[in-house]
Design a protein around this motif. Structure first.
Motif, PDB file in Angstrom:
ATOM      1  N   ASN A   6      -3.151  -1.332  -9.645  1.00 22.77           N
ATOM      2  CA  ASN A   6      -2.096  -2.076  -8.951  1.00 22.77           C
ATOM      3  C   ASN A   6      -1.361  -1.118  -8.028  1.00 22.77           C
ATOM      4  O   ASN A   6      -0.964  -0.031  -8.429  1.00 22.77           O
ATOM      5  CB  ASN A   6      -1.107  -2.679  -9.957  1.00 22.77           C
ATOM      6  N   LEU A   7      -1.167  -1.506  -6.784  1.00 20.19           N
ATOM      7  CA  LEU A   7      -0.524  -0.641  -5.807  1.00 20.19           C
ATOM      8  C   LEU A   7       0.978  -0.851  -5.815  1.00 20.19           C
ATOM      9  O   LEU A   7       1.462  -1.974  -5.881  1.00 20.19           O
ATOM     10  CB  LEU A   7      -1.038  -0.955  -4.397  1.00 20.19           C
ATOM     11  N   ASN A   8       1.722   0.255  -5.721  1.00 22.61           N
ATOM     12  CA  ASN A   8       3.154   0.102  -5.517  1.00 22.61           C
ATOM     13  C   ASN A   8       3.404  -0.005  -4.013  1.00 22.61           C
ATOM     14  O   ASN A   8       2.484   0.104  -3.206  1.00 22.61           O
ATOM     15  CB  ASN A   8       3.940   1.251  -6.163  1.00 22.61           C
ATOM     16  N   ARG A   9       4.622  -0.222  -3.629  1.00 18.96           N
ATOM     17  CA  ARG A   9       4.933  -0.491  -2.227  1.00 18.96           C
ATOM     18  C   ARG A   9       4.556   0.688  -1.320  1.00 18.96           C
ATOM     19  O   ARG A   9       3.995   0.505  -0.247  1.00 18.96           O
ATOM     20  CB  ARG A   9       6.422  -0.804  -2.099  1.00 18.96           C
ATOM     21  N   ARG A  10       4.834   1.914  -1.751  1.00 20.09           N
ATOM     22  CA  ARG A  10       4.539   3.091  -0.928  1.00 20.09           C
ATOM     23  C   ARG A  10       3.036   3.236  -0.707  1.00 20.09           C
ATOM     24  O   ARG A  10       2.585   3.488   0.396  1.00 20.09           O
ATOM     25  CB  ARG A  10       5.081   4.343  -1.602  1.00 20.09           C
TER      26      ARG A  10
ATOM     27  N   PHE B 110       0.782   0.844  -0.868  1.00 18.57           N
ATOM     28  CA  PHE B 110       0.319  -0.274  -0.047  1.00 18.57           C
ATOM     29  C   PHE B 110       0.610  -0.019   1.427  1.00 18.57           C
ATOM     30  O   PHE B 110      -0.253  -0.199   2.284  1.00 18.57           O
ATOM     31  CB  PHE B 110       0.973  -1.582  -0.488  1.00 18.57           C
ATOM     32  N   LEU B 111       1.837   0.415   1.740  1.00 17.07           N
ATOM     33  CA  LEU B 111       2.197   0.672   3.136  1.00 17.07           C
ATOM     34  C   LEU B 111       1.392   1.838   3.708  1.00 17.07           C
ATOM     35  O   LEU B 111       0.997   1.810   4.868  1.00 17.07           O
ATOM     36  CB  LEU B 111       3.691   0.943   3.262  1.00 17.07           C
ATOM     37  N   GLY B 112       1.115   2.839   2.873  1.00 11.10           N
ATOM     38  CA  GLY B 112       0.300   3.964   3.312  1.00 11.10           C
ATOM     39  C   GLY B 112      -1.110   3.516   3.642  1.00 11.10           C
ATOM     40  O   GLY B 112      -1.699   3.928   4.646  1.00 11.10           O
ATOM     41  N   SER B 113      -1.703   2.680   2.793  1.00  9.49           N
ATOM     42  CA  SER B 113      -3.058   2.202   3.076  1.00  9.49           C
ATOM     43  C   SER B 113      -3.072   1.276   4.283  1.00  9.49           C
ATOM     44  O   SER B 113      -3.996   1.323   5.082  1.00  9.49           O
ATOM     45  CB  SER B 113      -3.695   1.460   1.923  1.00  9.49           C
ATOM     46  N   ALA B 114      -2.054   0.439   4.427  1.00 11.22           N
ATOM     47  CA  ALA B 114      -2.001  -0.466   5.577  1.00 11.22           C
ATOM     48  C   ALA B 114      -1.858   0.332   6.874  1.00 11.22           C
ATOM     49  O   ALA B 114      -2.501   0.018   7.882  1.00 11.22           O
ATOM     50  CB  ALA B 114      -0.842  -1.440   5.421  1.00 11.22           C
TER      51      ALA B 114
END
Length: 60
Positions: A6-10, A12-16
């Motif tokens: 499960n990805l945390n917000r940081r 997720f934003l890094g991968s995006a």
């Protein structure tokens, strides 16, 4: 990164951001050239960037 994690917000934003950057770097044209002569054959402007004018006293 594990596939089932499960990805945390940081994360997720890094991968995006990584995906967005990799999509935006796609070149719009292909450069063809002659490596032996250091010339680009299909783009005059790019070919002009391969050399530079040196100031007097700094010539090669």
């Amino acid at each position: 990164m594990a596939p089932n994690k499960n990805l945390n917000r940081r994360e997720f934003l890094g991968s995006a951001a990584t995906v967005a950057a990799s999509i935006s770097i796609v070149p719009s044209n292909v450069i063809a050239g002659l490596g032996k002569n250091l010339q680009i054959t299909n783009d005059i402007e790019a070919n002009n960037l391969l050399t530079r004018e040196y100031r007097k006293g700094w010539e090669i």
